[in-house]
Design a protein around this motif. Structure first.
Motif, PDB file in Angstrom:
ATOM      1  N   LEU A  39      31.536  54.423 -13.658  1.00 40.46           N
ATOM      2  CA  LEU A  39      32.628  53.632 -14.225  1.00 40.46           C
ATOM      3  C   LEU A  39      33.123  52.591 -13.224  1.00 40.46           C
ATOM      4  O   LEU A  39      33.417  51.452 -13.594  1.00 40.46           O
ATOM      5  CB  LEU A  39      33.776  54.548 -14.643  1.00 40.46           C
ATOM      6  CG  LEU A  39      33.567  55.395 -15.884  1.00 40.46           C
ATOM      7  CD1 LEU A  39      34.697  56.399 -16.041  1.00 40.46           C
ATOM      8  CD2 LEU A  39      33.452  54.523 -17.104  1.00 40.46           C
ATOM      9  N   GLY A  40      33.199  52.978 -11.962  1.00 38.42           N
ATOM     10  CA  GLY A  40      33.636  52.045 -10.935  1.00 38.42           C
ATOM     11  C   GLY A  40      32.671  50.900 -10.729  1.00 38.42           C
ATOM     12  O   GLY A  40      33.078  49.735 -10.598  1.00 38.42           O
ATOM     13  N   VAL A  41      31.381  51.205 -10.724  1.00 34.24           N
ATOM     14  CA  VAL A  41      30.373  50.154 -10.555  1.00 34.24           C
ATOM     15  C   VAL A  41      30.382  49.206 -11.752  1.00 34.24           C
ATOM     16  O   VAL A  41      30.330  47.983 -11.579  1.00 34.24           O
ATOM     17  CB  VAL A  41      28.970  50.774 -10.342  1.00 34.24           C
ATOM     18  CG1 VAL A  41      27.882  49.736 -10.453  1.00 34.24           C
ATOM     19  CG2 VAL A  41      28.904  51.470  -9.001  1.00 34.24           C
ATOM     20  N   ALA A  44      33.348  47.015 -11.499  1.00 35.58           N
ATOM     21  CA  ALA A  44      33.248  46.043 -10.409  1.00 35.58           C
ATOM     22  C   ALA A  44      32.347  44.873 -10.778  1.00 35.58           C
ATOM     23  O   ALA A  44      32.636  43.729 -10.395  1.00 35.58           O
ATOM     24  CB  ALA A  44      32.733  46.723  -9.147  1.00 35.58           C
ATOM     25  N   ILE A  45      31.268  45.132 -11.515  1.00 35.67           N
ATOM     26  CA  ILE A  45      30.369  44.034 -11.877  1.00 35.67           C
ATOM     27  C   ILE A  45      30.640  43.514 -13.283  1.00 35.67           C
ATOM     28  O   ILE A  45      29.873  42.722 -13.812  1.00 35.67           O
ATOM     29  CB  ILE A  45      28.889  44.433 -11.709  1.00 35.67           C
ATOM     30  CG1 ILE A  45      28.518  45.630 -12.571  1.00 35.67           C
ATOM     31  CG2 ILE A  45      28.568  44.702 -10.272  1.00 35.67           C
ATOM     32  CD1 ILE A  45      27.055  45.983 -12.507  1.00 35.67           C
ATOM     33  N   ARG A  46      31.743  43.975 -13.868  1.00 40.81           N
ATOM     34  CA  ARG A  46      32.269  43.469 -15.141  1.00 40.81           C
ATOM     35  C   ARG A  46      31.291  43.631 -16.309  1.00 40.81           C
ATOM     36  O   ARG A  46      31.026  42.702 -17.051  1.00 40.81           O
ATOM     37  CB  ARG A  46      32.713  42.031 -15.012  1.00 40.81           C
ATOM     38  CG  ARG A  46      33.749  41.833 -13.942  1.00 40.81           C
ATOM     39  CD  ARG A  46      34.483  40.540 -14.121  1.00 40.81           C
ATOM     40  NE  ARG A  46      35.331  40.261 -12.982  1.00 40.81           N
ATOM     41  CZ  ARG A  46      36.554  40.732 -12.826  1.00 40.81           C
ATOM     42  NH1 ARG A  46      37.056  41.541 -13.702  1.00 40.81           N
ATOM     43  NH2 ARG A  46      37.270  40.416 -11.770  1.00 40.81           N
ATOM     44  N   ILE A  47      30.773  44.850 -16.444  1.00 43.65           N
ATOM     45  CA  ILE A  47      29.955  45.200 -17.602  1.00 43.65           C
ATOM     46  C   ILE A  47      30.875  45.883 -18.615  1.00 43.65           C
ATOM     47  O   ILE A  47      31.776  46.634 -18.244  1.00 43.65           O
ATOM     48  CB  ILE A  47      28.802  46.145 -17.195  1.00 43.65           C
ATOM     49  CG1 ILE A  47      27.811  45.413 -16.319  1.00 43.65           C
ATOM     50  CG2 ILE A  47      28.102  46.703 -18.416  1.00 43.65           C
ATOM     51  CD1 ILE A  47      26.678  46.288 -15.826  1.00 43.65           C
ATOM     52  N   ASP A  48      30.654  45.633 -19.899  1.00 43.01           N
ATOM     53  CA  ASP A  48      31.470  46.244 -20.937  1.00 43.01           C
ATOM     54  C   ASP A  48      31.292  47.763 -20.899  1.00 43.01           C
ATOM     55  O   ASP A  48      30.182  48.283 -21.061  1.00 43.01           O
ATOM     56  CB  ASP A  48      31.065  45.696 -22.306  1.00 43.01           C
ATOM     57  CG  ASP A  48      31.975  46.185 -23.410  1.00 43.01           C
ATOM     58  OD1 ASP A  48      33.129  46.538 -23.103  1.00 43.01           O
ATOM     59  OD2 ASP A  48      31.530  46.204 -24.574  1.00 43.01           O
TER      60      ASP A  48
END
Length: 79
Positions: A39-41, A44-48
């Motif tokens: 969830l954090g990754v 951080a990379i703004r994936i839905d």
């Protein structure tokens, strides 16, 4: 980490049931850690998150199985 948790479980649970408590704690713990990391990754990379939730939960489950179950078994085997 494995050793500290094993010592903690042996302190509060008798030796006959320690293994039955130790491995599920490891599996659940690593699953939660893997899911939160995913969830954090993704955040951080703004994936839905809604679209990738199944992948995140699957990765968390694999972390629980490989690091929790197999890691705990290997620790106990070496000990």
């Amino acid at each position: 980490m494995y050793g500290k948790l094993w010592g903690f479980v042996n302190h509060y649970i008798d030796a006959d049931h320690a293994l039955a408590v130790y491995l599920p704690i490891l599996i659940v713990g690593w699953t939660i850690i893997g899911t939160l990391f995913g969830l954090g990754v993704c955040s951080a990379i703004r994936i839905d998150l809604i679209q990738s939730l199944a992948d995140i939960l699957c990765a968390g489950g694999y972390a629980g199985i490989f690091l929790g179950l197999f890691g705990g078994i290997l620790y106990l085997y070496r000990k």
